[in-house]
Design a protein around this motif. Structure first.
Motif, mmCIF file in Angstrom:
data_model
loop_
_atom_site.group_PDB
_atom_site.id
_atom_site.type_symbol
_atom_site.label_atom_id
_atom_site.label_comp_id
_atom_site.label_asym_id
_atom_site.label_seq_id
_atom_site.Cartn_x
_atom_site.Cartn_y
_atom_site.Cartn_z
ATOM 1 N N LYS A 50 0.802 -1.214 0.000
ATOM 2 C CA LYS A 50 0.000 0.000 0.000
ATOM 3 C C LYS A 50 0.844 1.277 0.000
ATOM 4 C CE LYS A 50 -3.958 2.297 2.121
ATOM 5 N NZ LYS A 50 -4.912 2.351 3.244
ATOM 6 N N CYS A 52 1.699 3.488 2.660
ATOM 7 C CA CYS A 52 1.168 4.628 3.422
ATOM 8 C C CYS A 52 2.295 5.589 3.820
ATOM 9 C CB CYS A 52 0.460 4.141 4.680
ATOM 10 S SG CYS A 52 -1.001 3.134 4.355
ATOM 11 N N ASN A 121 -4.693 -3.058 6.834
ATOM 12 C CA ASN A 121 -5.249 -1.910 6.117
ATOM 13 C C ASN A 121 -6.608 -2.251 5.517
ATOM 14 O OD1 ASN A 121 -4.746 -3.242 3.558
ATOM 15 N ND2 ASN A 121 -2.658 -2.420 3.563
ATOM 16 N N SER A 143 -6.687 -0.021 10.114
ATOM 17 C CA SER A 143 -6.017 1.267 10.281
ATOM 18 C C SER A 143 -6.674 2.350 9.433
ATOM 19 C CB SER A 143 -4.544 1.157 9.881
ATOM 20 O OG SER A 143 -3.871 0.217 10.687
ATOM 21 N N ALA A 144 -6.647 3.594 9.945
ATOM 22 C CA ALA A 144 -7.210 4.722 9.209
ATOM 23 C C ALA A 144 -6.557 6.014 9.684
ATOM 24 C CB ALA A 144 -8.715 4.806 9.417
ATOM 25 N N THR A 146 -8.274 8.940 8.456
ATOM 26 C CA THR A 146 -9.433 9.812 8.265
ATOM 27 C C THR A 146 -10.669 8.929 8.157
ATOM 28 O OG1 THR A 146 -10.517 11.353 6.744
ATOM 29 C CG2 THR A 146 -8.934 9.829 5.797
ATOM 30 N N ASP A 148 -12.731 8.951 5.950
ATOM 31 C CA ASP A 148 -12.902 8.550 4.555
ATOM 32 C C ASP A 148 -12.151 7.263 4.240
ATOM 33 O OD1 ASP A 148 -14.500 10.749 4.017
ATOM 34 O OD2 ASP A 148 -12.815 12.000 3.405
ATOM 35 N N ASP A 149 -11.167 6.909 5.088
ATOM 36 C CA ASP A 149 -10.419 5.651 4.909
ATOM 37 C C ASP A 149 -11.211 4.432 5.366
ATOM 38 O OD1 ASP A 149 -8.183 6.834 3.892
ATOM 39 O OD2 ASP A 149 -7.069 6.849 5.775
ATOM 40 N N GLN A 151 -13.439 1.553 5.562
ATOM 41 C CA GLN A 151 -14.073 0.737 4.538
ATOM 42 C C GLN A 151 -15.298 0.046 5.138
ATOM 43 O OE1 GLN A 151 -10.729 -1.567 2.491
ATOM 44 N NE2 GLN A 151 -9.616 -0.518 4.120
ATOM 45 N N TYR A 169 -7.213 4.569 14.607
ATOM 46 C CA TYR A 169 -7.166 5.901 14.013
ATOM 47 C C TYR A 169 -5.868 6.574 14.429
ATOM 48 C CZ TYR A 169 -9.000 10.503 12.563
ATOM 49 O OH TYR A 169 -9.207 11.721 11.958
ATOM 50 N N ASN A 175 -5.055 15.566 11.348
ATOM 51 C CA ASN A 175 -6.454 15.126 11.473
ATOM 52 C C ASN A 175 -7.055 15.400 12.849
ATOM 53 O OD1 ASN A 175 -5.341 13.122 13.118
ATOM 54 N ND2 ASN A 175 -5.493 11.523 11.566
#
Length: 341
Positions: A50, A52, A121, A143-144, A146, A148-149, A151, A169, A175
């Protein structure tokens, strides 16, 4: 139920609920450390596709796996001949679901009577994987950075199979405004299939930039104040050990019910190369390899200096929680906001 009564250290753990308790000479005392670690944080790889930007391990598409053989060696090395094994493991990476033998690792853990948990993730979480881990894992964390992450379909999938799901988070200066909204009960619909939101303190390690560390100021004060608001309808919230000093100093939680940093005292970290250290954020410091040392030589002897040096590094003498808090992080003191002067 796991029961351990070792000298002045007493420990109870319920595998069904995940509830643990520990006390010292009496229920009013805290033991200095656990003769057998209660939890092992194990990175089963440093491989992740990914990429990140906040990855504190700097994981990449590198095929760096811990072999199943090495993983089993780690579990067996932690199995004390008299007192038994750790209660649970927290599996991470890299991305654990990209490990080619992930299911075998889960099964080998369960076979030894240890509760496996893992952080992902979420990208590779499928119905088949959920079927394979159902009834075997304690919890899965996604994991996030935001909302919006988050799922929703992955959380719903875990819920469908009766698997407890948490959101990890990562709290940073970028954030913090959204984090305040979350704690104030906003975005509640995003967390309908979530057991708890765990706020992880942003660590300036790996690819993570030091400029994004949370800073002392009005915003973090607003966040802490919102934590103490019991009249808000929200998902359960929790915090990693690095944020505990802020919670204790601001008295937003019952200090007697909160653990300060457990790394090297009650929990241990082992990376994909079998290096044993107090914490995953140590960057190789205070690390000893299992190919060279016996695990309990490391835990009981090699880590003793670390425990003596970090038993209490609190520099805020007038803090009400001074005697309960270990103080700032020995590796990244800048993340411990309440110590900025």
């Amino acid at each position: 139920m796991i029961k351990r009564y070792i000298g002045d250290y007493h420990f109870l753990a319920d595998k069904t609920t995940g509830i643990t308790m520990r006390w010292g000479k009496s229920v009013n005392d805290n033991p200095s450390f656990a003769p057998v670690p209660e939890l092992a944080d194990i990175s089963i790889s440093n491989h992740c596709t990914k990429g990140c930007s906040f990855c504190y391990r700097n994981s990449g598409n590198n095929q760096e796996w811990m072999s199943t053989e090495d993983y089993c060696h780690v579990l067996d090395a932690m199995n004390h001949p008299k007192y038994g094994n750790v209660f649970q493991v927290a599996l991470g990476g890299g991305e654990p679901l990209e490990h080619p033998e992930f299911q075998t690792i889960i099964d080998e853990t369960v076979k030894r009577g240890i509760v496996p948990n893992f952080t992902t993730n979420g990208i590779h979480l499928t119905d088949d994987i959920c079927k394979g881990i159902k009834g075997k894992v304690g919890a899965v964390a996604i994991s996030a950075i935001t909302v919006d992450d988050i799922q929703q379909e992955k959380l719903a999938l875990l819920s469908k199979h009766g698997i407890e799901a948490n959101v990890h988070y990562v709290l940073s200066s970028k954030n913090i405004d959204e984090a305040i909204e979350i704690v104030n009960g906003n975005h509640h619909e995003k967390f309908r299939d979530v057991n708890a939101i765990i706020f992880l303190t942003y660590k300036p390690a790996g690819r993570a930039a030091s400029t994004d560390v949370i800073r002392k100021g009005e915003k973090i004060n607003s966040f802490v104040q919102a934590i103490g608001n019991k009249n808000v309808k929200r998902t359960k919230i929790g915090f990693d050990a690095c944020f505990v000093p802020m919670l204790l100093r601001n008295a937003v939680v019952n200090a007697a019910l909160v653990d300060s940093c457990e790394g090297g005292f009650f929990s241990v970290y082992i990376d994909h190369q079998m290096n044993v250290s107090p914490c995953s954020f140590g960057g190789g410091r205070d690390a000893y390899n299992l190919t060279e040392y016996d695990f309990y030589d490391i835990w009981l002897n090699k880590f003793e200096v670390f425990r003596q040096e970090n038993a209490n590094k609190c520099v805020v003498s007038d803090c009400k929680a001074h005697d309960l808090c270990r103080g700032c992080c020995p590796y990244y003191p800048e993340v411990t906001v309440c110590y900025e002067h």
